[in-house]
Design a protein around this motif. Structure first.
Motif, PDB file in Angstrom:
ATOM      1  N   ARG A 128       0.905  -1.180   0.056  1.00  0.00           N
ATOM      2  CA  ARG A 128      -0.080  -0.116   0.030  1.00  0.00           C
ATOM      3  C   ARG A 128       0.976   1.341  -0.116  1.00  0.00           C
ATOM      4  O   ARG A 128       0.408   2.567  -0.727  1.00  0.00           O
ATOM      5  CB  ARG A 128      -0.918  -0.046   1.173  1.00  0.00           C
ATOM      6  N   ILE A 129       1.935   1.373   0.584  1.00  0.00           N
ATOM      7  CA  ILE A 129       2.913   2.657   0.709  1.00  0.00           C
ATOM      8  C   ILE A 129       3.305   2.632  -0.556  1.00  0.00           C
ATOM      9  O   ILE A 129       3.401   3.756  -1.210  1.00  0.00           O
ATOM     10  CB  ILE A 129       3.944   2.334   1.926  1.00  0.00           C
ATOM     11  N   GLN A 130       4.053   1.604  -1.117  1.00  0.00           N
ATOM     12  CA  GLN A 130       4.467   1.880  -2.597  1.00  0.00           C
ATOM     13  C   GLN A 130       3.597   2.298  -3.532  1.00  0.00           C
ATOM     14  O   GLN A 130       3.879   3.240  -4.178  1.00  0.00           O
ATOM     15  CB  GLN A 130       5.004   0.390  -2.926  1.00  0.00           C
ATOM     16  N   GLN A 131       2.283   1.942  -3.383  1.00  0.00           N
ATOM     17  CA  GLN A 131       1.217   2.439  -4.547  1.00  0.00           C
ATOM     18  C   GLN A 131       0.848   3.961  -4.137  1.00  0.00           C
ATOM     19  O   GLN A 131       0.753   4.652  -5.067  1.00  0.00           O
ATOM     20  CB  GLN A 131       0.047   1.391  -4.285  1.00  0.00           C
ATOM     21  N   ALA A 162       1.078   9.860  -5.695  1.00  0.00           N
ATOM     22  CA  ALA A 162       1.679  10.812  -5.335  1.00  0.00           C
ATOM     23  C   ALA A 162       2.813  11.442  -6.008  1.00  0.00           C
ATOM     24  O   ALA A 162       3.265  12.766  -5.898  1.00  0.00           O
ATOM     25  CB  ALA A 162       1.765  11.091  -3.947  1.00  0.00           C
ATOM     26  N   ASN A 163       3.579  10.571  -6.819  1.00  0.00           N
ATOM     27  CA  ASN A 163       4.766  10.917  -7.531  1.00  0.00           C
ATOM     28  C   ASN A 163       5.870  11.267  -6.764  1.00  0.00           C
ATOM     29  O   ASN A 163       6.599  12.594  -6.903  1.00  0.00           O
ATOM     30  CB  ASN A 163       4.289  12.228  -8.665  1.00  0.00           C
ATOM     31  N   LEU A 164       5.942  10.745  -5.327  1.00  0.00           N
ATOM     32  CA  LEU A 164       6.937  10.888  -4.618  1.00  0.00           C
ATOM     33  C   LEU A 164       8.071   9.780  -4.778  1.00  0.00           C
ATOM     34  O   LEU A 164       7.627   8.596  -4.396  1.00  0.00           O
ATOM     35  CB  LEU A 164       6.660  10.832  -3.054  1.00  0.00           C
ATOM     36  N   GLY A 165       9.324  10.219  -5.045  1.00  0.00           N
ATOM     37  CA  GLY A 165      10.356   9.038  -5.404  1.00  0.00           C
ATOM     38  C   GLY A 165      10.900   8.342  -4.062  1.00  0.00           C
ATOM     39  O   GLY A 165      10.945   9.373  -3.057  1.00  0.00           O
ATOM     40  N   PHE A 166      11.262   7.365  -4.249  1.00  0.00           N
ATOM     41  CA  PHE A 166      11.866   6.433  -3.035  1.00  0.00           C
ATOM     42  C   PHE A 166      12.641   5.381  -3.867  1.00  0.00           C
ATOM     43  O   PHE A 166      12.278   4.963  -4.856  1.00  0.00           O
ATOM     44  CB  PHE A 166      10.995   5.915  -2.287  1.00  0.00           C
ATOM     45  N   SER A 167      13.522   4.813  -3.171  1.00  0.00           N
ATOM     46  CA  SER A 167      14.379   3.515  -3.732  1.00  0.00           C
ATOM     47  C   SER A 167      13.803   2.265  -3.339  1.00  0.00           C
ATOM     48  O   SER A 167      13.309   1.533  -4.185  1.00  0.00           O
ATOM     49  CB  SER A 167      15.645   3.543  -3.289  1.00  0.00           C
ATOM     50  N   GLN A 168      13.072   2.072  -2.283  1.00  0.00           N
ATOM     51  CA  GLN A 168      12.463   0.813  -1.810  1.00  0.00           C
ATOM     52  C   GLN A 168      11.715   0.851  -0.494  1.00  0.00           C
ATOM     53  O   GLN A 168      12.063   1.758   0.419  1.00  0.00           O
ATOM     54  CB  GLN A 168      13.630  -0.236  -1.601  1.00  0.00           C
ATOM     55  N   ALA A 170       6.789  15.873   2.336  1.00  0.00           N
ATOM     56  CA  ALA A 170       5.508  15.160   1.638  1.00  0.00           C
ATOM     57  C   ALA A 170       5.382  14.065   2.117  1.00  0.00           C
ATOM     58  O   ALA A 170       4.126  13.444   2.152  1.00  0.00           O
ATOM     59  CB  ALA A 170       5.802  15.540   0.108  1.00  0.00           C
ATOM     60  N   VAL A 171       6.420  13.108   2.055  1.00  0.00           N
ATOM     61  CA  VAL A 171       6.292  11.944   2.475  1.00  0.00           C
ATOM     62  C   VAL A 171       5.733  11.613   3.712  1.00  0.00           C
ATOM     63  O   VAL A 171       4.910  10.791   3.994  1.00  0.00           O
ATOM     64  CB  VAL A 171       7.645  11.126   2.059  1.00  0.00           C
ATOM     65  N   ARG A 172       6.293  12.457   4.787  1.00  0.00           N
ATOM     66  CA  ARG A 172       6.053  12.307   6.050  1.00  0.00           C
ATOM     67  C   ARG A 172       4.462  12.645   6.432  1.00  0.00           C
ATOM     68  O   ARG A 172       3.797  12.026   7.187  1.00  0.00           O
ATOM     69  CB  ARG A 172       6.842  13.275   6.924  1.00  0.00           C
ATOM     70  N   SER A 173       3.984  13.784   5.440  1.00  0.00           N
ATOM     71  CA  SER A 173       2.866  14.224   5.568  1.00  0.00           C
ATOM     72  C   SER A 173       1.628  12.972   5.006  1.00  0.00           C
ATOM     73  O   SER A 173       0.681  12.740   5.952  1.00  0.00           O
ATOM     74  CB  SER A 173       2.615  15.281   4.913  1.00  0.00           C
ATOM     75  N   LEU A 174       2.277  12.460   3.886  1.00  0.00           N
ATOM     76  CA  LEU A 174       1.202  11.274   3.373  1.00  0.00           C
ATOM     77  C   LEU A 174       1.224  10.261   4.428  1.00  0.00           C
ATOM     78  O   LEU A 174       0.134   9.605   4.664  1.00  0.00           O
ATOM     79  CB  LEU A 174       1.853  10.837   1.963  1.00  0.00           C
TER      80      LEU A 174
END
Length: 549
Positions: free
Chosen positions: A74-77, A82-88, A123-127
């Motif tokens: 769910r977090i990956q999706q 939200a177009n927020l980049g991450f590696s894994q 933004a990631v923390r807010s999500l």
């Protein structure tokens, strides 16, 4: 006299009703026919009929592990949407079994997100705070990572839910096997444990297999070679030497080429569909090959999800995993919505058992046997014979004592005691209660309680007679003064029996059940029935004549 006749008629009617409760309508009136009718109305417990006594430990950490696996997806999706980049997004220390101790180790409730840029960190923390803060504690981790740890209260609630789901699933499976009067409940003597008592079991090994099997039928996407690898080392080498966090190695023999040898497959960790997504399952035979199969149907939601996955992955492979092993690897030729089949080298019994398991749903976690005891039918027969002998001997001795000590009034007590036993057994027959060996002890104790009530009344009547009261006045005052004491003793004992029923195991509940029914019956017989008998006797006395007490 008219009022007395009405009360006598009421007592006779109650006697007939509860005799029906004991025997129903028997096919005959021989001893064998009556015994058969009695056992149809009153079920015998495990200690009398024989059967299995099991204590199971629910591996609740597996449910936590499964829940966090789903959260990772769910977090990956959410981050991709939200177009927020991450590696894994992965679990740094997932649940696994230590080969040395055979114990489950790891932190299944811990999730880590790596590769989030400083620009997107806020933004990631807010999500995460918006969607996951109710279930997880969100903190900054090492090297700019973000960690989510399942909250203790959430984990505790999930553990309790897992145990309850396991109880419901086991109950459904046992009922599907046709086991009569099973006892399946949480075992309060240990954490996350379940007590299972199955009277009359003849094939214990099969029932154990049905109960314990997670039957966790899952369909996973296949990474790497769909034909599998000869061993885990070869699989790891094919994946670059390190297994990605969203993959898992699973053994099995489901290669498309039909090889029966053990292979190792690299699968996506999170299943496309799993046990709870199956709505029904029925055994069948493949019309082309004659092979035994299981036809399954998915729920509407799972069917839509399966259609989306298979339509987007035509030409790729997926693996059917059951009981932790790959049973079949299939090539996706077209979109599949809500139905399919499972092939395999099943025996007739295996295909029937698999259908039952899928219909009753997958266990949320695996089970470990902590205790396993069996009671043979011969031991049950000995218990019945000795228990009944004790009960009959106790009744006869009490009857004889009451006749000797209270003379004519002893007949009154013996009739009330007989009706007490009829009402008690009738109660159990109407409610289809389970009679256990402690339950027989409850019957014997009820006899003592019934006699105790008569003794209280009779001794009070004697006191009134010594005080110079007439027979009628002595009987009236004897019942009036003893009534409060009788109610007080019965209510306090019923409260104690209720506590035993709420917190006790099967045999203890049987004792509490018979004791409660017996006490309720005794309130009626010792006070109402006994008084009617006294009044009938008083009507036949000559003026000035005293009752025999």
């Amino acid at each position: 006299m008219k009022n007395l006749k009405n009360r006598v008629a009421l007592i006779i009617a109650i006697l007939v009703v509860f005799l029906y409760g004991i025997f129903g309508i028997p096919s005959g009136f021989s001893g064998t026919d009556l015994a058969a009718a009695l056992t149809k109305r009153i079920n015998l417990g495990l200690d009398l009929r024989g059967g299995a006594h099991l204590v199971l430990q629910v591996q609740v950490k597996e449910a936590v592990n499964s829940e966090t696996d789903n959260t990772v997806v769910r977090i990956q999706q959410d981050l991709k949407t939200a177009n927020l980049g991450f590696s894994q997004v992965f679990k740094p220390n997932p649940l696994k079994t230590d080969p040395k101790t055979n114990q489950e180790v790891g932190q299944p409730g811990l999730i880590e997100i790596d590769g989030v840029s400083q620009l997107n960190a806020s933004a990631v923390r807010s999500l995460l705070d918006e969607k996951y803060s109710n279930e997880y504690d969100i903190n900054d981790g090492p090297n700019g990572s973000i960690t989510l740890t399942m909250k203790p209260l959430v984990e505790r609630d999930l553990n309790e839910k897992t145990v309850q789901q396991a109880i419901e699933t086991i109950n459904d499976r046992v009922n599907a096997l046709g086991v009569s009067e099973p006892l399946i409940q949480e075992y309060n003597l240990g954490a996350n444990q379940i007590l299972v008592e199955l009277p009359g079991i003849s094939d214990l090994d099969r029932v154990k297999t049905i109960i314990q099997s997670t039957a966790r039928l899952e369909i996973h996407a296949v990474d790497g070679d769909p034909n599998g690898y000869p061993d885990e080392q070869s699989a790891l080498q094919a994946m670059g030497g390190t297994l990605p966090p969203d993959n898992v190695l699973v053994h099995g023999s489901g290669a498309p080429n039909g090889s029966d040898g053990d292979k190792v497959y690299v699968l996506k960790r999170v299943a496309v569909v799993e046990g709870t997504d199956f709505r029904s399952a029925e055994p069948g035979v493949d019309s082309n090959t004659g092979q035994r199969i299981v036809n399954f149907t998915l729920t509407n939601e799972a069917g839509d999800r399966f259609w989306d996955y298979t339509s987007a992955n035509v030409g790729k492979s997926m693996a059917v995993v059951m009981g932790g092993r790959v049973r079949e690897v299939a090539n996706i030729e077209s979109g599949i919505r809500d139905s399919g089949m499972i092939r395999g080298t099943f025996s007739q019994e295996e295909v029937m058992d698999l259908s039952k398991l899928l219909r009753t749903g997958a266990l949320p976690a695996s089970l470990v046997y902590l205790q396993q005891q069996t009671v043979g039918a011969s031991l049950g027969a000995d218990s019945i014979r000795e228990g009944v002998t004790a009960a009959v001997s106790g009744v006869l001795l009490v009857w004889i004592f009451m006749l000797i000590y209270y003379r004519g009034s002893g007949v009154n007590a013996d009739l009330a005691l007989f009706l007490n036993l009829v009402i008690l057994l009738g109660f159990m027959g109407f409610s289809h209660a389970t009679l256990t060996l402690p339950g027989i002890a409850g019957v014997i104790l009820t006899i003592g309680m019934g006699v105790d009530s008569n003794v209280l009344i009779f001794e009070r009547i004697r006191e009134e007679i010594r005080a110079g009261k007439s027979a009628a006045a002595a009987v009236d005052q004897g019942f009036a003064h003893a009534w409060i004491t009788i109610v007080d003793t019965h209510v306090t004992t019923i409260v104690s029996a209720a506590i035993l029923f709420l917190f006790g195991t099967g045999p203890v509940k049987g004792f509490a059940t018979t004791l409660t029914f017996g006490l309720l019956a005794n309130l009626f017989t010792a006070v109402y029935v006994s008084r009617v008998i006294f009044e009938g006797h008083l009507n036949k006395l000559k003026p000035g004549e005293m009752v025999s007490i």
